[in-house]
Scaffold this active site. Structure first.
Site, PDB file in Angstrom:
ATOM      1  N   PHE A 197      -7.413   1.472  12.221  1.00  0.00           N
ATOM      2  CA  PHE A 197      -6.157   2.008  12.739  1.00  0.00           C
ATOM      3  C   PHE A 197      -6.245   2.424  14.206  1.00  0.00           C
ATOM      4  CE2 PHE A 197      -2.468   5.038  12.446  1.00  0.00           C
ATOM      5  CZ  PHE A 197      -1.585   4.254  11.738  1.00  0.00           C
ATOM      6  N   GLN A 226       0.826  -1.202   0.000  1.00  0.00           N
ATOM      7  CA  GLN A 226       0.000   0.000   0.000  1.00  0.00           C
ATOM      8  C   GLN A 226       0.863   1.256   0.000  1.00  0.00           C
ATOM      9  OE1 GLN A 226      -2.611  -2.184   3.311  1.00  0.00           O
ATOM     10  NE2 GLN A 226      -3.241  -0.064   3.096  1.00  0.00           N
ATOM     11  N   GLU A 257     -12.481   2.955   5.840  1.00  0.00           N
ATOM     12  CA  GLU A 257     -12.454   2.414   7.198  1.00  0.00           C
ATOM     13  C   GLU A 257     -13.760   2.537   7.983  1.00  0.00           C
ATOM     14  OE1 GLU A 257      -8.964   4.952   7.652  1.00  0.00           O
ATOM     15  OE2 GLU A 257      -8.104   3.384   8.903  1.00  0.00           O
ATOM     16  N   ARG A 261      -7.410  -1.490   8.918  1.00  0.00           N
ATOM     17  CA  ARG A 261      -8.675  -0.786   8.696  1.00  0.00           C
ATOM     18  C   ARG A 261      -9.296  -0.241   9.991  1.00  0.00           C
ATOM     19  NH1 ARG A 261     -13.052  -3.677   4.709  1.00  0.00           N
ATOM     20  NH2 ARG A 261     -13.892  -1.797   3.744  1.00  0.00           N
ATOM     21  N   ARG A 301      -5.012   7.209  17.523  1.00  0.00           N
ATOM     22  CA  ARG A 301      -6.324   7.164  16.874  1.00  0.00           C
ATOM     23  C   ARG A 301      -7.351   6.450  17.750  1.00  0.00           C
ATOM     24  NH1 ARG A 301      -8.934   8.169  11.758  1.00  0.00           N
ATOM     25  NH2 ARG A 301      -7.090   9.237  10.984  1.00  0.00           N
ATOM     26  N   GLU A 303       0.602  -1.834   4.600  1.00  0.00           N
ATOM     27  CA  GLU A 303       1.043  -0.440   4.716  1.00  0.00           C
ATOM     28  C   GLU A 303       2.520  -0.384   5.075  1.00  0.00           C
ATOM     29  OE1 GLU A 303      -1.450   2.104   7.075  1.00  0.00           O
ATOM     30  OE2 GLU A 303      -0.059   3.782   6.962  1.00  0.00           O
TER      31      GLU A 303
END
Lengths: 484, 778
Positions: free
Chosen positions: B358, B211, B727, B356, B324, B246
């Site tokens: 995060f 990604q 997400e 997804r 997050r 990622e």
């Protein structure tokens, strides 16, 4: 002796010489054949990305008709394809036009990342051309095809719209061969000679196995396939039982159903459902369509796994196992076959020939429960089977067996003793539950804790009681896959 | 029509943005002709790379004897840490992920060495001949052990507004509780894979299923001790990513690149499913503990929330992930006085990574659990408690991180959904059913989602694009985003088609490659279409401006008399076929290639104080789920789910619906059947689909109604007023967890809050039922 693997693909005969017999069909497709539409997602027959269709003569239909089965090519050994026809995702589009299944997948937005898509297309196409038409429940057909992107909605919509169509006519006669496939391969990596032997008759099998008692017997390879792809065992000699016609026989008599060791789940489920409806329902959750299209009931017994799903039910039913060594046959109650974890009552050169499942009195209670994290295509944490005769309110006879509770599939003797001769009441059920605690000291693993296994084993007995008291009571969740 | 202008008549209606077009690769997907990296014809002389792995969680390597490996049949090269020309690091942020272990191992599955051989079978067999001896060191394989050993990847963080402790002390009512939240494996169907081809001067080209091609490029360059220009990374499509590609692709890409550069032969590194699951990071598992104050009406007055996560052995993206989690511990609710404390534990297990949501899902699940706890304590309907605590009204719009919520649509979404799915009536019916049904019980819950859109690391919110208009009128579109199935490429192509008013067939989206668009950010944080779509639009507008100026001059009209229409380019009174028009521009020596760039405005964040405006906007949704549980076995089935989700003005409603439904089912898996089990030695026991159970077709609720919110329109100036969709829908599945909670609570006549950890496996559900029975003496 045949030394060449021959199969039919898109009307052409393909010949493979000098292949390593434990090469998988998927490896052969993606490597030498450059058919890369078929994907590897797990190499253990669980995700379905590698689904292809294998055709062989349809025993029931008109002569020359081919029956197609969806299988996981990642755990099919290449020699298993000998004498058969193959279709891959590349076979479907004709003259640049997508097959209606493919077009519907485009129109309904059935793909996202697209990696599982070829396998799903093949499962749906396999359903469309199945002899029974597109009748199989969608959830059952697709349980073996994992998709991580879509949530399955569009795919289910496509499946529901796919019409049945005639299977493509295929002429298998150019492949006709009565000789035993006998492949030999020098493996430079492991420094061993590998062999693949595929006898054609049970006598030939008995001879070959006596001559090579260290060989690994393979039927549908839904287990042995993983010994190679996951455990990377060398397996120098493999004896395939799939070409032995006698082992594929399913014979019904007034008293019993004799299931040849080579009978696949898919070919037995209807007959077994008639005998034991609860076991039939459970079998539709055992593995996936692809697994049931390859795997055999004999294999599920012979491999001796403590978590095979067929033995508990067959033990509870009072099944008899038929073993064969050379020209000698012997029979034993199925439960006696399982001696200890990884150990069965099977002598060198002896193999499972059949299992005989008795018909039960219509008044008998016969219940099977399979518990797993996921309803479909999951290995049981606990599998319980109960067979009871209740006469005048008293338990006249009882056989209970569990998988997942011990090192082998095992009868619940203490529980049975607590029940037999007692009134079929809540109090007796409580006593039986206490018996289960004596019968089993299950272990904790990634599937469930010992506490969960013990508690649910007890609760299964409670369910048997509740269901016997009120057949209409809602006591079970019906998995979605069982619906249309 | 070489030199004559042609006026064309379009027969099909124009389809640009907002049209439900199929995925750009859909036909190739279904035909099996979409090429993934392992499908690329293998170059002559290809070497297969296998990584030898650590068998211990934390140990000193006292011996690493690879002589037998080197001597094994087919082996061409064996590499260890000593063979790395540059830095032994494949980490995204703080240089702590080794390519190969150097003296010490920090988790099971850590890469020790690489074997390159003529076949993967030879490489694997050879790796098995390695002689490795370890001297074990103290290991913490779970959160509890790390807490005991005080192992953290950074100082615990605190985000606060108001005086939570004072509010709690003064609260009319107060409850405390804690629960565990499981991790999740990405289970992308296509595993990690990299194919490296050596170039001249030690350069290397890498096909990497990533990604984040730029990061792979930069890390490989650092490993090779070469400038970024020496490494080119390319990806046409992934077979799923979900965050798992990622940062995790770098290890395999670096191993393949190193082999390619050292041997001058192409090299492929493709771990099998088990190796992939053992070696790569997952969603963080969390523990959440809350202390909440509220009044008799269920309105929160104070909240102290403590989050603890298993970060694994290295930092990876865990700082931002845990941030997050804190950012989403408010979800849609105004918290009058709040403190959120976040502990980031270092464990000797594989380093957990992006997935997804995060961290957002774990924070959001915590506050939704608090809502259920308050409902259980007050006896109120949980939906009523949720409604009473929503953002909105004077002085009730400030988040715990001091960003003002300016686009709150949660109340409308909840009201519309509750009405359309008949929440109130069904809840009554369910409770009646439960009274009459001794074994099977039902539950229902409606939960909202508010998800912040932007990378919280502000500098990542930038993107580039490159558009070539060829002289035949065909358009090559390239941008920094990667396609992993989410439909990014078709969305961006739609934006460009809209800009030029051309048919989609004119546009070819090419693979993402670091030598076309440099210095890109990961395709992550749901930002793909927001960022790359805007960059591509800017590139298109640059070319259009040149074409307008050209046409105005050539045909002597005012610029405003030049218009791009579905019928062609209108210049004054004439309309020219687009391809012909492009050729005229070429002949007039007009540059038909342009880059575009975009940087998200308005955002800023001060991590030291955890205050600022980290998010450009919020995406919203709501879901109502109904479940059926078996109180004797713990089995569970989701029987119905209704979803209403806000994607702003959808760029592609078909793609967006697919993202919502897929995200919901993936979230449902996280909270139900997907259980990661590590043993006491830190070995993952669930490393293949035989033991790790993602949802199958039959797990999808029989009734699943997914709708885009018709009134949706982004108040911020995003591309065509759309909203990110990757997400947020995953968290709609919290409704499933909450509904299970409701069903379990019925066993004790809803008097107590069940002790239910996630995932709610059959075992977790059954044990929760037993616990409720014990506590309520049923």
């Amino acid at each position: 002796m045949g030394e060449t693997i021959r199969f039919l693909l898109d009307g052409e005969v393909h010949e493979v010489r000098g292949a390593n017999p434990t090469t998988t069909l998927l490896e052969h497709l993606r490597g030498p054949m450059r058919r890369t539409g078929t994907k590897e997602g797990c190499a253990e027959g669980d995700c379905g990305s590698c689904t292809v269709l294998v055709g062989e003569p349809d025993g029931e239909g008109p002569a020359g008709r081919v029956a197609w089965r969806a299988v996981n090519s990642c755990i099919q050994f290449l020699p298993m394809l000998h004498g058969k026809a193959l279709m891959t995702v590349e076979s479907l589009a004709k003259g640049g036009a997508l097959h209606p299944v493919q077009q519907a997948m485009v129109d309904k937005h059935g793909s996202q990342c697209g990696f599982c898509t070829p396998g799903i297309v093949m499962s749906l196409y396999g359903r469309a051309i199945a002899a029974k038409g597109a009748a199989a429940p969608v959830g059952e057909v697709l349980a073996g095809n994992l998709c991580r992107c879509t949530g399955y909605g569009p795919i289910i919509e496509v499946a529901k719209g796919v019409a049945a169509e005639p299977a493509p006519a295929v002429d298998l006669s150019p492949l006709h061969d009565e000789t035993m496939l006998d492949l030999s391969f020098e493996d430079p990596i492991h420094g061993v000679t590998r062999r693949w032997l595929a006898p054609r008759t049970v006598d030939e099998l008995a001879q070959v196995y006596e001559a090579h008692p260290d060989a690994t017997i393979v039927a549908g390879a839904t287990d042995v396939g993983l010994w190679v792809t996951k455990q990377r065992r060398p397996l120098p000699i493999l004896i395939s039982v799939s070409e032995v016609a006698e082992l594929k026989a399913l014979e019904e008599t007034a008293e019993a159903l004799r299931i040849g060791a080579g009978v696949r789940y898919v070919d037995a489920v209807e007959a077994i459902s008639k005998l034991y409806p609860d076991l039939g329902a459970m079998m539709r959750r055992l593995g996936s369509t692809q697994v049931r299209n390859s795997g055999t009931i004999g294999g599920n017994i012979a491999n001796g796994s403590p978590i095979g799903d067929m033995p508990p039910a067959l033990i509870a039913a009072g099944a008899t196992l038929v073993l064969r060594k050379g020209s000698e046959r012997r029979e034993m109650p199925l439960e006696d076959f399982f001696l200890d974890y990884g150990k069965q009552d099977r002598r060198p050169g002896e193999f499972v020939e059949a299992v005989i499942a008795p018909k039960l009195d219509a008044s008998r209670i016969f219940k099977v429960f399979k518990l797993s994290k996921r309803f479909d295509q999951d290995i049981s944490a606990v599998c319980g089977a109960f067979s009871l005769a209740v006469k005048d309110g008293v338990v006249a006879d009882v056989r209970i067996a569990f998988g997942g509770m011990a090192g082998t599939p095992k009868r619940a003797k203490a529980c049975e003793a607590a029940l037999v001769g007692q009134p079929w009441t809540e109090a007796t059920v409580e006593a039986g539950m206490a018996g289960l605690d004596i019968d089993y000291k299950p272990m904790s693993d990634m599937r469930a804790s010992a506490a969960y296994r013990s508690l649910t084993a007890r609760n299964m007995l409670r369910k048997v009681f509740l269901e016997s008291q009120d057949p209409d009571a809602e006591t079970r969740i019906v998995p979605e896959s069982a619906h249309g | 029509m070489a030199d004559s202008a042609a006026t064309v008549v379009e027969t099909t209606p124009f389809q640009g943005v907002h049209a439900p077009l199929p995925h750009d690769s859909a036909v190739r997907h279904v035909a099996g002709s979409a090429i993934y990296i392992d499908d690329i014809p293998e170059p002559v002389g290809l070497l297969h790379v296998h990584l030898g792995m650590s068998a211990r969680a934390h140990a000193r390597i006292t011996k690493l004897d690879l002589s037998a490996v080197r001597a094994a049949p087919g082996v061409v090269l064996v590499l260890t840490a000593a063979d790395i020309p540059g830095e032994n690091d494949v980490s995204p942020v703080i240089h702590d992920d080794k390519l190969f272990a150097d003296g010490e191992v920090y988790c099971v599955g850590q890469s020790l060495f690489a074997v390159a051989a003529t076949s993967i079978a030879a490489a694997r067999a050879a790796a098995g001949l390695a002689v490795v001896a370890y001297e074990d060191l103290p290991a913490a394989v779970d959160i509890a052990a790390a807490r005991d050993m005080d192992l953290k990847i950074e100082t615990s963080q605190r985000m606060a507004r108001g005086d939570a402790q004072a509010a709690l002390a003064a609260a009319p009512r107060r409850v405390q509780g804690q629960f565990a939240i499981g991790g999740q494996d990405h289970f992308y169907l296509e595993g990690q894979v990299a194919l490296a081809t050596p170039g001249e001067d030690g350069d290397v080209h890498i096909w990497s299923s990533t990604q984040h091609p730029s990061e792979v490029q930069h890390l490989v360059a650092r490993v090779l001790d070469r400038p970024h220009t020496a490494v080119t990374v390319e990806i046409r499509r992934m077979g799923g990513g979900f965050g798992g590609k990622e940062t995790q692709a770098s290890l395999f890409a670096a191993a393949a690149a190193l082999v390619a550069v050292k041997t001058g032969r192409p090299a492929k590194c493709r771990p099998d499913r088990d190796e992939d699951m053992v070696m790569t990071g997952k969603r963080h598992d969390f523990e959440a503990a809350y202390d909440v104050g509220f009044d008799d009406d269920g309105r929160l007055t104070g909240l102290s929330l403590e989050l603890a996560s298993r970060c694994g052995a290295t930092t990876d993206l865990s700082l931002a992930i845990n941030d997050r989690a804190m950012f989403h511990a408010d979800n849609t609710y105004y918290l009058p006085a709040v403190e959120i404390i976040s502990h980031r534990f270092k464990t000797h297990t594989v380093s957990n990574t992006a997935f997804r949501g995060f961290g957002g899902p774990q924070g959001m699940l915590a506050i939704e659990r608090v809502m259920d706890a308050v409902a259980a304590a007050t006896g109120l309907d949980p939906l009523e408690v949720r409604r009473r605590n929503l953002y909105g009204g004077e002085g009730r719009n400030l988040t715990p991180y001091h960003q003002t919520v300016e686009d709150n649509v949660a109340p409308q979404l909840i009201d519309e959904l509750a009405a359309s799915c008949a929440y109130d009536a069904r809840r009554r019916e369910i409770e009646a059913f439960n009274r009459a049904s001794p074994v099977l019980k039902k539950g229902i819950a409606l939960t909202p989602v508010k998800f912040g859109i932007s990378f919280t690391t502000t500098h990542l919110n930038q993107a580039g694009a490159l558009i070539h208009l060829y002289a035949d009128g065909s358009i090559m579109l390239n941008h920094g985003g990667t396609e992993m199935g989410q439909g990014l490429h078709v969305k961006v192509a739609q934006i460009v088609a809209q800009a030029f008013q051309v048919d989609m067939a004119r546009i070819k989206v090419t693979s993402t490659v670091t030598d076309k668009v440099p210095n890109t950010s990961a395709t992550a944080a749901s930002s793909g279409a927001d960022l790359n779509g805007m960059a591509a639009l800017n590139a298109a507008e640059t070319i259009k401006a040149r074409l307008v100026a050209f046409a105005a001059k050539k045909w002597g009209v005012e610029p405003h008399e030049v218009a791009f229409t579905p019928d062609g380019v209108r210049v004054g009174g004439e309309t020219f076929e687009f391809g012909w028009f492009a050729r005229q521009a070429y002949l007039a020596r007009i540059s038909l290639s342009a880059t575009g760039f975009y940087a998200t405005p308005k955002i800023h964040y001060d991590r030291a104080t955890h205050t600022g405006r980290p998010f450009f906007y919020f995406a919203y949704g709501a879901a109502c789920s109904e479940v059926l549980i078996d109180t004797l076995t713990g089995e569970m089935k989701v029987t119905r789910a209704d979803i209403l989700h806000d994607v702003g003005k959808s760029l592609n409603p078909a793609i967006d619906l697919g993202q919502i439904e897929g995200g919901f089912i993936q979230g449902m898996g996280w909270l139900t059947t997907e259980e990661l089990v590590y043993d006491g030695e830190g070995r993952l026991r669930t490393h293949a689909p035989s033991t790790y159970k993602i949802p199958t077709c039959g797990d999808r609720p029989a009734h699943l109604d997914v709708r885009l919110w018709k009134a949706g329109r982004n108040v911020e100036a995003t591309v065509h007023r759309s909203k990110a969709v990757g997400e947020p829908p995953l968290m709609l599945a919290i409704s499933v967890y909450s509904a299970i909670n409701h069903a379990v609570a019925s066993v004790g006549d809803y008097k107590v809050l069940p002790r239910l950890d996630a995932p709610a496996t059959p075992e977790a559900i059954l044990m929760a039922c037993e616990d409720v029975k014990a506590r309520t003496h049923v």
